[in-house]
Design an enzyme around this catalytic site. Sequence first.
Site, short mmCIF file in Angstrom:
data_model
loop_
_atom_site.label_atom_id
_atom_site.label_comp_id
_atom_site.label_asym_id
_atom_site.label_seq_id
_atom_site.Cartn_x
_atom_site.Cartn_y
_atom_site.Cartn_z
CB ILE A 127 -0.94 0.00 1.23
CG1 ILE A 127 -1.91 -1.20 1.15
CG2 ILE A 127 -1.71 1.31 1.32
CD1 ILE A 127 -2.73 -1.41 2.42
CE1 TYR A 163 -2.25 -5.03 10.55
CE2 TYR A 163 -4.62 -5.34 10.36
CZ TYR A 163 -3.44 -4.81 9.88
OH TYR A 163 -3.45 -4.04 8.74
CB ILE A 199 -9.07 -8.17 1.41
CG1 ILE A 199 -9.62 -8.80 2.70
CG2 ILE A 199 -8.06 -9.10 0.73
CD1 ILE A 199 -10.36 -10.08 2.50
CB VAL A 200 -4.88 -4.15 0.11
CG1 VAL A 200 -4.25 -3.46 -1.10
CG2 VAL A 200 -5.86 -3.23 0.80
#
Length: 256
Positions: free
Chosen positions: A14, A152, A184-185
């Site tokens: 990202i 996380y 979701i990437v």
Amino acid sequence: MTKLAIVTGAGQGIGEGIAHRLAKDGFAIAVADINGKTADKVTTDLVNDGYTAKSYHIDVADRERVFELVQKAVADLGELAVYVNNAGVAFIDEIVDSAEKDIRRLLDVNLLGTYWGTQAAAEQFKKQGHGGRIVNAASLAGVEASALQSAYSISKFGVRGITQAASKELAKDQITVNAYDPGIVRTPLRDGIDKRTAEIKGISVAEQQKNCLSEISLGREATPEDVAKVVSWFASPDAAYITGQSILVDGGMRYQ
Ligand code: ADP
């Protein structure tokens, strides 16, 4: 004068997408990453494309180094306009199996790294006296906690907290603080999550990915560019009146 955007964790995924997008928007980019090699590679790509960029090898968990990063990048590339707290790590385990060292490291990077970045950027913005933009990587997992991702998730709940608190304190200096919440990437981090989740659930990685895909209303995973567009907007004059917000970039996962 070119304005500077510092992007942490810009060596891949990202952050790499954000670095490219903000470069296209006209910012000089400080490509900051704990992985010096990938940071150098992204910097070379940007420079080859005709943009201004410089690489910085940094662990965002190290507060002193984060302050140094801001000083160096400003000296090298000009006035700070945008600071993107994007660097992050993840691990997958049930709470009962999570190791203390993994939990502490994750919170040091994702949560405290964002805190140090906010402090260092705010100090610089106040010194400059022209406002500024801080943009933080939160997550869908910080809106609704995920099983197997407790550490996380709490780090990302915390990132939304620092985003809100900082937005209230820094508004008087015209510094906005916002966050993006990816679903979701497809990045190396996501590959690791899927592999380990599949292992724990005793299913194949393909099955795990198919299950995730079925939860996305728009029917596809996000690209780093999808996320970078939101960061670009937060950094733009159009978002001057927006602060303390976090925007889901999840293709409709949250409200499916
Ligand atoms: P994402 O899906 O968030 O893009 P990636 O793992 O693909 O996840 O990218 C995260 C980036 O953050 C990597 O380039 C990684 O090297 C970087 N990173 C991780 N920890 C740190 C840290 N402590 N300091 C700086 N950069 C970091």
